[in-house]
Structure formats: structure tokens, C-alpha cells
Write an enzyme that holds these catalytic residues in place. Sequence first.
Site, mmCIF file in Angstrom:
data_model
loop_
_atom_site.group_PDB
_atom_site.id
_atom_site.type_symbol
_atom_site.label_atom_id
_atom_site.label_comp_id
_atom_site.label_asym_id
_atom_site.label_seq_id
_atom_site.Cartn_x
_atom_site.Cartn_y
_atom_site.Cartn_z
ATOM 1 N N ASP A 1 0.878 -1.336 -0.112
ATOM 2 C CA ASP A 1 -0.034 -0.070 -0.079
ATOM 3 C C ASP A 1 0.953 1.174 0.073
ATOM 4 O O ASP A 1 1.990 1.364 0.709
ATOM 5 C CB ASP A 1 -0.922 0.119 1.064
ATOM 6 C CG ASP A 1 -2.058 0.975 1.042
ATOM 7 O OD1 ASP A 1 -2.060 2.078 0.830
ATOM 8 O OD2 ASP A 1 -3.366 0.404 1.201
ATOM 9 N N ASN A 2 0.589 2.273 -0.798
ATOM 10 C CA ASN A 2 1.140 3.621 -0.672
ATOM 11 C C ASN A 2 0.737 4.456 0.244
ATOM 12 O O ASN A 2 1.035 5.456 0.253
ATOM 13 C CB ASN A 2 1.512 4.041 -1.947
ATOM 14 C CG ASN A 2 0.040 4.682 -2.582
ATOM 15 O OD1 ASN A 2 -0.945 4.485 -2.212
ATOM 16 N ND2 ASN A 2 0.232 5.278 -3.931
ATOM 17 N N THR B 1 -4.762 6.604 0.335
ATOM 18 C CA THR B 1 -5.963 6.823 0.976
ATOM 19 C C THR B 1 -6.308 6.085 2.077
ATOM 20 O O THR B 1 -7.206 6.006 2.912
ATOM 21 C CB THR B 1 -7.291 6.513 0.137
ATOM 22 O OG1 THR B 1 -7.053 5.155 -0.554
ATOM 23 C CG2 THR B 1 -7.272 7.471 -1.099
ATOM 24 N N GLY B 2 -5.141 4.988 2.236
ATOM 25 C CA GLY B 2 -5.217 4.155 3.365
ATOM 26 C C GLY B 2 -4.603 4.640 4.773
ATOM 27 O O GLY B 2 -4.102 5.773 4.821
ATOM 28 N N TYR C 1 -12.541 6.773 -12.437
ATOM 29 C CA TYR C 1 -12.907 5.647 -11.899
ATOM 30 C C TYR C 1 -13.475 4.548 -12.443
ATOM 31 O O TYR C 1 -13.022 3.543 -12.498
ATOM 32 C CB TYR C 1 -13.294 5.970 -10.479
ATOM 33 C CG TYR C 1 -13.844 4.716 -9.560
ATOM 34 C CD1 TYR C 1 -12.792 4.300 -8.764
ATOM 35 C CD2 TYR C 1 -15.112 4.363 -9.319
ATOM 36 C CE1 TYR C 1 -12.985 3.202 -7.741
ATOM 37 C CE2 TYR C 1 -15.242 3.228 -8.310
ATOM 38 C CZ TYR C 1 -14.185 2.674 -7.616
ATOM 39 O OH TYR C 1 -14.346 1.733 -6.672
ATOM 40 N N THR D 1 -20.315 -0.759 0.495
ATOM 41 C CA THR D 1 -20.016 -1.594 1.580
ATOM 42 C C THR D 1 -19.530 -0.593 2.692
ATOM 43 O O THR D 1 -18.859 0.575 2.296
ATOM 44 C CB THR D 1 -18.755 -2.307 1.220
ATOM 45 O OG1 THR D 1 -19.331 -3.378 0.225
ATOM 46 C CG2 THR D 1 -18.677 -3.352 2.586
HETATM 47 P P1 NAD Z 1 -9.572 2.580 0.580
HETATM 48 O O1 NAD Z 1 -9.447 4.196 0.038
HETATM 49 O O2 NAD Z 1 -9.911 2.457 2.094
HETATM 50 O O3 NAD Z 1 -8.647 1.549 0.343
HETATM 51 C C1 NAD Z 1 -7.764 1.537 -0.712
HETATM 52 C C2 NAD Z 1 -6.321 1.505 -0.580
HETATM 53 O O4 NAD Z 1 -5.580 1.313 -1.616
HETATM 54 C C3 NAD Z 1 -5.675 2.564 0.448
HETATM 55 O O5 NAD Z 1 -5.107 1.805 1.407
HETATM 56 C C4 NAD Z 1 -4.803 3.342 -0.563
HETATM 57 O O6 NAD Z 1 -3.805 3.933 0.210
HETATM 58 C C5 NAD Z 1 -4.469 1.968 -1.534
HETATM 59 N N1 NAD Z 1 -3.969 2.395 -2.680
HETATM 60 C C6 NAD Z 1 -4.634 3.286 -3.784
HETATM 61 N N2 NAD Z 1 -3.526 3.806 -4.526
HETATM 62 C C7 NAD Z 1 -2.551 2.641 -4.247
HETATM 63 C C8 NAD Z 1 -1.507 2.487 -5.117
HETATM 64 N N3 NAD Z 1 -1.074 2.987 -6.558
HETATM 65 N N4 NAD Z 1 -0.492 1.767 -4.773
HETATM 66 C C9 NAD Z 1 -0.698 1.003 -3.635
HETATM 67 N N5 NAD Z 1 -1.719 1.097 -2.831
HETATM 68 C C10 NAD Z 1 -2.708 2.134 -3.217
HETATM 69 O O7 NAD Z 1 -10.794 1.904 -0.218
HETATM 70 P P2 NAD Z 1 -11.858 0.612 -0.337
HETATM 71 O O8 NAD Z 1 -13.038 1.118 0.232
HETATM 72 O O9 NAD Z 1 -11.069 -0.312 1.122
HETATM 73 O O10 NAD Z 1 -11.655 0.088 -1.605
HETATM 74 C C11 NAD Z 1 -10.828 -1.100 -1.686
HETATM 75 C C12 NAD Z 1 -11.118 -1.616 -3.216
HETATM 76 O O11 NAD Z 1 -12.364 -1.822 -3.371
HETATM 77 C C13 NAD Z 1 -10.821 -0.466 -4.217
HETATM 78 O O12 NAD Z 1 -10.244 -1.065 -5.485
HETATM 79 C C14 NAD Z 1 -12.165 -0.107 -4.548
HETATM 80 O O13 NAD Z 1 -12.487 0.344 -5.869
HETATM 81 C C15 NAD Z 1 -13.051 -1.353 -4.184
HETATM 82 N N6 NAD Z 1 -14.535 -0.946 -4.099
HETATM 83 C C16 NAD Z 1 -14.974 -0.689 -2.799
HETATM 84 C C17 NAD Z 1 -16.280 -0.378 -2.498
HETATM 85 C C18 NAD Z 1 -16.861 0.211 -1.108
HETATM 86 O O14 NAD Z 1 -17.681 0.129 -0.825
HETATM 87 N N7 NAD Z 1 -15.750 0.264 -0.153
HETATM 88 C C19 NAD Z 1 -17.212 -0.430 -3.569
HETATM 89 C C20 NAD Z 1 -16.941 -1.043 -4.872
HETATM 90 C C21 NAD Z 1 -15.352 -1.101 -4.934
#
Ligand code: NAD
Length: 327
Positions: free
Chosen positions: A37-38, A41-42, A152, A182
Site C-alpha cells: 500500500d502507498n 487513502t489508507g 474511476y 460496503t
Molecule cells: P480505501 O481507500 O480504504 O482503500 C484503498 C487502499 O488502496 C488504500 O489503503 C490506498 O492507500 C491504497 N492505494 C491506492 N492507490 C494505491 C497505489 N497506487 N499503490 C498502492 N496502494 C494504493 O478504499 P476501500 O473502500 O477499501 O476500497 C478497496 C477496493 O475496493 C478499491 O479497489 C475499490 O475500488 C473497491 N471497491 C470498494 C467499494 C466500497 O464500498 N468500499 C465499492 C466498490 C469497489
Amino acid sequence: MASNSQKISVVTGGAGFLGSHLTDRLLAEGHRVIAIDNLITGNLKNIGHLAGNQNFSFIKHNVSNYIFLPEEKLDYVFHFASPASPIDYLELPIPTLKVGALGTHNTLGLAKAKRATFILASTSECYGDPLVHPQKEDYWGNVNPIGPRGVYDEAKRFAEAMTMAYHRYHDMDTKIVRIFNTYGPRMRLRDGRVVPAFIGQALSGTPLTIFGDGSQTRSFCFVSDLIDGIFRLAMSEFHEPVNIGNPREMTIKQFAEEILRITGTKSKIEYKPLPIDDPKVRQPDIGRAKKILGWEPRVPFEEGIVQTIDYFRGCLERGELGERSKI
Ligand code: NAD
Ligand code: UDP
């Protein structure tokens, strides 16, 4: 060190909301997990409880760049890295396009080199502002490629196309999960998504900001249900996309009223303009997941939302407001 039979999983986006819950599940299943993870957003807090776990390691890396891992063989590569909330991907359009395109290419390449099964976190946004309701996997969607959400939606549609190409051309074992809205603990309080937004507003006594007239619908799935569906899909033999989400649909106005009722806040409702291309309806048809994975959600909204409210209450008490890291 992993024993010979121990499965090794890579989770990109492992410090995010879903990636960290997935990591917990994989560890509970006995896997060794490498989270990459970079932190765009995490947050490391999401995996803080794993410090010292010998089956867990973390690598800070942008997966849109080449990924090097010394392991000769991996079992699963879960590609979950991507900004996921509308405000995140609107503020990070190019990193979002890159992680969906280049990041998917790199993680597929990693999975191919290490003979791993590949699982793509795709999204209900592939259906755009849907003209078919509820959404079934065979619906091709209604996406505006050049609108603000296009960064996106199109990145994820490209990621699905790339995943299917690796499956067909390289004969790789791949899976695609189309995740619907979710919610649950570890969401960022200020990620702009409606669940943390309304709960944060209710708990701090400020107005709940409904975009548009609130007649648009969403269907909310509790995180433990989602992760169970994803785990079952990863272990399955199925290669076409599978919707995972909770079919219980409600309008955003009804959702706001539920939050007002459950929190008992004195917050009012305030109406703001509807963002461009905001989908008017969204509800998963989960017939495929039921049939192929024997999966359906179990956690009632009333139960999941109380757990989530408790989590955000704790964040507010600790002053953790969920700002995005500045990197
Ligand atoms: P989130 O933002 O909490 O997690 C995404 C993680 O990816 C973060 O920790 C961020 O730092 C990391 N990240 C982003 N770009 C990166 C890169 N280039 N290199 C390394 N790390 C990177 O979001 P989430 O809700 O946990 O979503 C996770 C996945 O699930 C995503 O792919 C999202 O599109 C998909 N998703 C989530 C939902 C939802 O309701 N939460 C719905 C549909 C799809
Ligand atoms: N929304 C809202 N107020 C907010 C945040 C979101 O009314 O403060 C609406 C948004 O316009 C959308 C729905 O809630 O119709 C769900 O938005 P979210 O950002 O959670 O995710 P989306 O499903 O649009 O990807």
C-alpha cells in the site's frame, strides 16, 4: 517463515478499509499475507493490530510502478489498491486511472510470474448510472467516460478487460468481484462517502448533507458479509464477474432518517446539489453469488450500522478525523 503448505496472499491496498479486513480474514484462514500500500487513502492504523504477527508483512509501495517480491511462488494476488470514495477519486483522478490501469497490469504480471490466482476488486460503478435495475452481471452499464466519475469507472472497466485478457490469453486463474456499497469499521470518517458523512455529522450535531432530493437509492452491505463473499469467490473456479453486495435498497433520504433515529441526534437535514453523474439507483442482483458461491449477506442493516456508529464515535473521541494522508 511460511511452511511449505501455507498459502501466501498478496493484498494491494492492504492498509485500506476493505484490504485490511480481507487481510484479517486471510490470516484467520492460515495464510501468510503481504500487504502492499502507498497509503494514499489508507492508514497504517487499519493494520496496527497486526504488528508482530509473523504471518504478516507490509510493504509501502505504489503498485502503479513495477512490483518486486522475492518469493518464488505466490498463491493469491488480491488487487484492492485504488482510491474508492467519490471525493478521493475526484481529487486524485490521475493516480486513480493509473492504479486501475498500470496497477492492474503490474499485479496481473506479478500473479502470472508467481503462478498465483488473481482477484480484482471491481465495482458496481462499472454499471454507471444504470438503465437496468437491479443490476445483473450481464448488464454492460451506462457510463459517461469523460465525466468526473469516468476516471474511476473507466479505470475499473479497463481493469476488468485486462483481467479477462490475462485469463483468456495467458490462461491465468482470475476472478472479478463487483463490489457494491460496503460500510463498516475502518472507513475514513472524512472519506466523503455517505455512511461516514452522515454518521460523522449526526455524532457532531451538524446537518446531514443530502445531495439532490435524496430519492437516489443505494444498497449497503456490511463489511464482514462482503469479505466472506470475496473469500468464497477466490476459492471458487468461477472466472466471470460476480456481484457482491446487499440487495436491501433504500433512498438516501431514508438512510439519513435512519441515522437520525438510531443516533438520536438533533442534527437537521440540509440539501446540497447532486454531483454530476451520480447514479439514481443501485441494487445488486446477487443470484449469481447465491448459485455459484452459496453466498448471501447475513448481517442486518440495523446491526451493522450500530457497530459502525460505535466505531466512528470512538474515532471522534480520539480526535481521529480521517483526513487523507499528505503524501
Ligand atoms: P480505501 O481507500 O480504504 O482503500 C484503498 C487502499 O488502496 C488504500 O489503503 C490506498 O492507500 C491504497 N492505494 C491506492 N492507490 C494505491 C497505489 N497506487 N499503490 C498502492 N496502494 C494504493 O478504499 P476501500 O473502500 O477499501 O476500497 C478497496 C477496493 O475496493 C478499491 O479497489 C475499490 O475500488 C473497491 N471497491 C470498494 C467499494 C466500497 O464500498 N468500499 C465499492 C466498490 C469497489
Ligand atoms: N451523498 C449524500 N450526502 C453526502 C455524501 C453522499 O447525499 O454527504 C449521496 C451521494 O450523492 C450518492 C449516495 O449518497 O447519491 C452514495 O454516495 P457515496 O459517496 O457513498 O458513494 P457512491 O455510491 O455514489 O459511489
